[in-house]
Write a protein that holds these residues in place. Structure first.
Motif, PDB file in Angstrom:
ATOM      1  N   HIS A 109      -6.219 -10.719  -3.346  1.00 61.42           N
ATOM      2  CA  HIS A 109      -6.162 -11.365  -2.022  1.00 61.42           C
ATOM      3  C   HIS A 109      -7.147 -10.673  -1.102  1.00 61.42           C
ATOM      4  N   ILE A 110      -8.173 -11.392  -0.644  1.00 59.05           N
ATOM      5  CA  ILE A 110      -9.104 -10.726   0.266  1.00 59.05           C
ATOM      6  C   ILE A 110      -8.363 -10.385   1.560  1.00 59.05           C
ATOM      7  N   GLY A 111      -8.706  -9.248   2.132  1.00 58.97           N
ATOM      8  CA  GLY A 111      -8.027  -8.762   3.335  1.00 58.97           C
ATOM      9  C   GLY A 111      -6.888  -7.811   3.023  1.00 58.97           C
ATOM     10  N   TRP A 112      -6.500  -7.737   1.756  1.00 61.37           N
ATOM     11  CA  TRP A 112      -5.417  -6.833   1.334  1.00 61.37           C
ATOM     12  C   TRP A 112      -5.655  -5.397   1.796  1.00 61.37           C
ATOM     13  N   SER A 113      -6.917  -4.967   1.725  1.00 62.47           N
ATOM     14  CA  SER A 113      -7.163  -3.523   1.873  1.00 62.47           C
ATOM     15  C   SER A 113      -6.901  -2.996   3.278  1.00 62.47           C
ATOM     16  N   THR A 165      -8.389   9.241  -1.408  1.00 60.50           N
ATOM     17  CA  THR A 165      -8.056   7.973  -2.065  1.00 60.50           C
ATOM     18  C   THR A 165      -9.051   6.929  -1.590  1.00 60.50           C
ATOM     19  N   ILE A 166      -9.665   6.254  -2.548  1.00 55.73           N
ATOM     20  CA  ILE A 166     -10.586   5.156  -2.207  1.00 55.73           C
ATOM     21  C   ILE A 166      -9.824   3.852  -2.375  1.00 55.73           C
ATOM     22  N   ILE A 167      -9.898   3.007  -1.359  1.00 52.82           N
ATOM     23  CA  ILE A 167      -9.234   1.707  -1.431  1.00 52.82           C
ATOM     24  C   ILE A 167     -10.346   0.653  -1.394  1.00 52.82           C
ATOM     25  N   ALA A 168     -10.501  -0.078  -2.489  1.00 52.71           N
ATOM     26  CA  ALA A 168     -11.648  -0.980  -2.612  1.00 52.71           C
ATOM     27  C   ALA A 168     -11.191  -2.441  -2.613  1.00 52.71           C
ATOM     28  N   GLU A 169     -11.713  -3.183  -1.674  1.00 52.51           N
ATOM     29  CA  GLU A 169     -11.346  -4.591  -1.464  1.00 52.51           C
ATOM     30  C   GLU A 169     -12.010  -5.492  -2.502  1.00 52.51           C
ATOM     31  N   THR A 170     -11.409  -6.647  -2.722  1.00 53.30           N
ATOM     32  CA  THR A 170     -12.030  -7.686  -3.548  1.00 53.30           C
ATOM     33  C   THR A 170     -13.383  -8.056  -2.941  1.00 53.30           C
ATOM     34  N   GLY A 171     -14.402  -8.192  -3.799  1.00 55.77           N
ATOM     35  CA  GLY A 171     -15.751  -8.489  -3.319  1.00 55.77           C
ATOM     36  C   GLY A 171     -16.681  -7.483  -3.960  1.00 55.77           C
ATOM     37  N   GLY A 209       0.832  -1.213   0.000  1.00 59.68           N
ATOM     38  CA  GLY A 209       0.000   0.000   0.000  1.00 59.68           C
ATOM     39  C   GLY A 209       0.861   1.255   0.000  1.00 59.68           C
ATOM     40  N   TYR A 210       1.950   1.198   0.756  1.00 59.07           N
ATOM     41  CA  TYR A 210       2.877   2.352   0.806  1.00 59.07           C
ATOM     42  C   TYR A 210       3.458   2.607  -0.582  1.00 59.07           C
ATOM     43  N   ALA A 211       3.813   1.522  -1.276  1.00 62.13           N
ATOM     44  CA  ALA A 211       4.395   1.670  -2.622  1.00 62.13           C
ATOM     45  C   ALA A 211       3.380   2.297  -3.588  1.00 62.13           C
ATOM     46  N   ARG A 212       2.105   2.004  -3.403  1.00 62.56           N
ATOM     47  CA  ARG A 212       1.086   2.621  -4.253  1.00 62.56           C
ATOM     48  C   ARG A 212       1.068   4.138  -4.066  1.00 62.56           C
ATOM     49  N   ALA A 213       1.236   4.565  -2.808  1.00 63.35           N
ATOM     50  CA  ALA A 213       1.174   5.993  -2.517  1.00 63.35           C
ATOM     51  C   ALA A 213       2.489   6.688  -2.813  1.00 63.35           C
ATOM     52  N   HIS A 214       3.583   5.981  -2.599  1.00 61.86           N
ATOM     53  CA  HIS A 214       4.873   6.648  -2.487  1.00 61.86           C
ATOM     54  C   HIS A 214       5.874   6.215  -3.564  1.00 61.86           C
ATOM     55  N   GLY A 215       5.531   5.212  -4.356  1.00 57.79           N
ATOM     56  CA  GLY A 215       6.398   4.799  -5.460  1.00 57.79           C
ATOM     57  C   GLY A 215       7.249   3.576  -5.190  1.00 57.79           C
ATOM     58  N   ALA A 216       7.605   3.311  -3.926  1.00 58.14           N
ATOM     59  CA  ALA A 216       8.385   2.123  -3.551  1.00 58.14           C
ATOM     60  C   ALA A 216       8.198   1.913  -2.055  1.00 58.14           C
ATOM     61  N   ALA A 217       8.656   0.753  -1.553  1.00 60.68           N
ATOM     62  CA  ALA A 217       8.471   0.462  -0.127  1.00 60.68           C
ATOM     63  C   ALA A 217       9.409  -0.654   0.290  1.00 60.68           C
ATOM     64  N   ALA A 218       9.557  -0.826   1.616  1.00 60.51           N
ATOM     65  CA  ALA A 218      10.381  -1.918   2.138  1.00 60.51           C
ATOM     66  C   ALA A 218       9.696  -2.567   3.327  1.00 60.51           C
ATOM     67  N   ALA A 219       9.870  -3.899   3.429  1.00 62.10           N
ATOM     68  CA  ALA A 219       9.329  -4.663   4.556  1.00 62.10           C
ATOM     69  C   ALA A 219      10.448  -5.558   5.080  1.00 62.10           C
ATOM     70  N   VAL A 220      10.581  -5.630   6.412  1.00 61.97           N
ATOM     71  CA  VAL A 220      11.671  -6.395   7.023  1.00 61.97           C
ATOM     72  C   VAL A 220      11.065  -7.486   7.902  1.00 61.97           C
ATOM     73  N   VAL A 221      11.482  -8.728   7.660  1.00 58.01           N
ATOM     74  CA  VAL A 221      10.875  -9.862   8.365  1.00 58.01           C
ATOM     75  C   VAL A 221      11.961 -10.843   8.801  1.00 58.01           C
ATOM     76  N   THR A 222      11.543 -11.839   9.579  1.00 60.11           N
ATOM     77  CA  THR A 222      12.500 -12.850  10.019  1.00 60.11           C
ATOM     78  C   THR A 222      12.445 -14.067   9.097  1.00 60.11           C
ATOM     79  N   PHE A 223      13.362 -14.995   9.308  1.00 64.66           N
ATOM     80  CA  PHE A 223      13.528 -16.113   8.377  1.00 64.66           C
ATOM     81  C   PHE A 223      12.325 -17.081   8.410  1.00 64.66           C
ATOM     82  N   SER A 224      11.925 -17.518   7.277  1.00 64.22           N
ATOM     83  CA  SER A 224      10.899 -18.538   7.033  1.00 64.22           C
ATOM     84  C   SER A 224       9.543 -18.278   7.671  1.00 64.22           C
ATOM     85  N   VAL A 225       9.446 -18.357   9.000  1.00 66.06           N
ATOM     86  CA  VAL A 225       8.132 -18.157   9.628  1.00 66.06           C
ATOM     87  C   VAL A 225       7.596 -16.773   9.287  1.00 66.06           C
ATOM     88  N   GLY A 226       8.489 -15.819   9.094  1.00 65.31           N
ATOM     89  CA  GLY A 226       8.080 -14.474   8.707  1.00 65.31           C
ATOM     90  C   GLY A 226       8.037 -14.324   7.200  1.00 65.31           C
TER      91      GLY A 226
END
Ligand SMILES: Cc1ncc(C[n+]2csc(CCOP(=O)(O)OP(=O)(O)O)c2C)c(N)n1
Ligand SMILES: [Mg+2]
Length: 581
Positions: free
Chosen positions: A433-437, A402-408, A79-96
């Protein structure tokens, strides 16, 4: 687009690297993320990434934003990339990371440069007899990188500090150029190791120019193609934004003077108040007149279009034949021609200077156009219906909305809203993906502070990612969420019904109190009549300190006519018998 999207930031403003300071792999990465324009990165902590998170925190120009789980972390970044052009997410190995992969698949499908960064095993454990937690319980830790290669445009594993600068730059550069996600895995004992200082950011963000000879040939041939047509129409698709060609498309459309129709997934990528805007084209469920204009045309100029089973309503609306010109991010095809290595922007700008006016589809459209009939307000105490919800949302849509419209059915409700100049519309129609919004709303709001965010989401979808409302409360994001409680998966009911489309009801409005937990400012309200909805909207507009969720309770079968038609066609397409081999 918005505020300061990445692709519109001049290189000189992107921050020069301070070469005097000592860099670690983690602080190098942080500097690069900052230099490409990020003000935030999203994260969920885990022992494989804690040292990395510390390094990222050392860059005071970026805020670390925490998410409730890694799926939401990925979608917040999306969602951030939609607004801002790019984004980053930091997670842990496998389970994340493996949870985040779903959102990364979404970023791939939706053409968004999201950098997924995962902590990884200590280099001393690679090739040793050690079994590690958060792994498959074998000695091979390469599976995550292998999966990432399939769903990103660049996937790198950093196990040496000296290689880190080149690998990080490669991943970020490829993501920005291709507008696709990239993956960077960093061994947990490498993120604080010293490495070289970042060089000029131009090495990461500068695009390769179009091939001039190919561009000239493509423009020449396309101009001749259009000269031979009487009634061309332009069809705008969702890859137009990724191609950075929204402005070029307006200039091109004005040069041709023809009708411009827009696919649902590209709503807002061409201004709806433009005199040549002829409505949303979606086959049988198009805006009045839009389908006729496309069907009667002798040339469809498709700009960044994606024709899939949903956007073509079960393959019933696919522009095809010799009259179709398809111009994509880096490729133009039509009538025996196929040109690559030219940017869509450059192609449109050059073609605009060459084309002759072809306004026949505008004249045709003016003859058949019909204004939307004004909707009658429902009685204040009448039971709430879907149409009344849409009627009450219309006036909320301002140029900074900005309108953000979910699948459905939210897709079809959202598409019905007219957008004033500047208003934006976000859907995840390719990945779906439902729940994305919910997380996308959170991420978008951080990427576009100052905009009014209105999210439309169904009850079924909300149940997947509801926790991220708590993060909106934490960061005081004043989004307005219209949760349409129609007691089930209505869109699925219309495609193919069964007991699996019934869901457990929740006290959606009540949930916000639980998320506030005494110190938050979220508001949760339930509307069962038009009057209650109007009151709830007043509360939402006044709440600047957190999100407001308005649970709109309607009947299970109260849906748009468009959903019924679309569902029937998609069901037929899904039900086709296997073709004989
Ligand atoms: C992750 C995921 N699982 C399943 C689906 C299939 N699916 C598509 S729409 C939908 C139901 C949506 O229900 P709801 O959000 O309540 O929308 P509405 O009732 O307004 O149509 C489901 C289960 C999906 N798209 N994504
Ligand atoms: Mg529902």
């Amino acid at each position: 687009m918005l505020d300061t999207p990445i692709h519109s930031i001049p290189n000189k403003l992107r921050g020069a690297a301070a070469n005097t300071k000592a860099y670690t792999v983690g602080s190098y990465l942080a500097e690069r993320l900052f230099q490409i324009g990020l003000k935030h990165h999203f994260a969920v902590a885990g022992d494989y990434n804690l040292a990395l998170l510390d390094q990222l925190l050392s860059n005071k120009s970026m805020e670390q934003v925490y998410c409730s789980n890694e799926l939401n972390c990925g979608f917040s970044a999306e969602g951030y990339a939609r607004a801002h052009g790019a984004a980053a997410a930091v997670v842990t190995f496998s389970v994340g990371a493996i949870s985040a992969f779903n959102a990364i698949g979404g970023a791939y499908a939706e053409n968004l440069p999201v950098i997924l960064i995962s902590g990884a095993p200590n280099t001393n454990d690679l090739g040793s007899e050690h079994l590690l937690h958060h792994t498959l319980g074998t000695h091979d830790f390469s599976y995550q990188l292998e999966i990432a290669k399939k769903i990103t445009c660049a996937a790198v594993s950093i196990t040496s500090a000296s290689d880190a600068p080149a690998l990080i730059d490669h991943a970020i550069r490829t993501a920005l150029l291709e507008k696709k996600p990239a993956y960077i895995e960093i061994a947990c004992n490498i993120s604080s190791a010293l490495c070289a200082a970042p060089g000029p950011i131009s090495a990461v963000v500068t695009e390769n120019p179009s091939d001039q000879q190919t561009l000239d040939a493509a423009v020449e041939a396309a101009a001749a193609f259009l000269r031979g047509k009487q009634k061309p129409v332009i069809l705008i698709g969702s890859k137009l934004r990724a191609a950075g060609a929204e402005k070029a498309a307006i200039d091109f459309a004005e040069a041709v003077g023809c009708s411009v129709t827009v696919m649902a997934a590209a709503k807002s990528f061409f201004p709806e108040d433009h005199p040549q805007f002829t409505g949303i084209y979606w086959g049988e469920i198009s805006a009045p007149g839009a389908r006729e204009i496309v069907d009667w045309s002798d040339a469809v100029v498709c700009l960044g279009t994606i024709f899939n089973d949903y956007s073509t309503i079960g393959w019933t609306a696919v522009p095809s034949g010799a009259g179709v010109l398809t111009a994509d991010t880096n490729r133009v095809r039509f009538d025996g021609h196929d040109f690559s290595r030219i940017h869509l922007r450059d192609f449109l700008a050059a073609l605009a200077r060459k084309v002759e006016k072809r306004g026949a589809t505008m004249i045709e459209y003016e003859r058949i156009r019909s204004e939307r009939r004004p909707e009658k307000p429902a009685a204040r105490d009448a039971k709430l219906v879907r149409a009344e919800i849409v009627r009450q949302i219309r006036p909320l849509v301002t140029p900074d909305t900005t309108i953000i419209a979910e699948t459905g059915d939210s897709w079809f409700n959202g598409v019905q809203l007219s957008l004033p100049r500047g208003a934006r519309f976000e859907v995840e129609m390719q990945w779906g993906h439902i729940g994305w919004s919910v997380p996308a709303t959170f991420g978008y709001a951080l990427g576009a502070p100052g905009r009014r965010i209105i999210s439309l989401i169904g009850d079924g979808s909300f149940q997947l990612t509801a926790q991220e409302v708590a993060q909106m409360i934490r960061l005081k994001v004043p989004a307005i969420i219209f949760l349409i409680n129609n007691h089930g998966y209505t869109i699925e009911v219309e495609i193919h019904d069964g007991p699996y489309n019934n869901i457990k009801n929740w006290d959606y409005a009540g949930l916000i109190k639980a998320f506030n937990a005494g110190d938050g400012h979220g508001r949760g309200l339930r509307a069962t009549t038009g009057g209650e909805l109007a009151e709830a909207i007043k509360v939402a507009l006044a709440n600047t300190q957190g999100p407001t969720l308005i649970e709109c309770v309607i009947d299970r079968d109260d849906c748009t006519a468009e959903l019924l038609t679309w569902g029937r066609r998609v069901s037929t397409a899904n039900g086709r018998a296997p073709s004989p081999r």
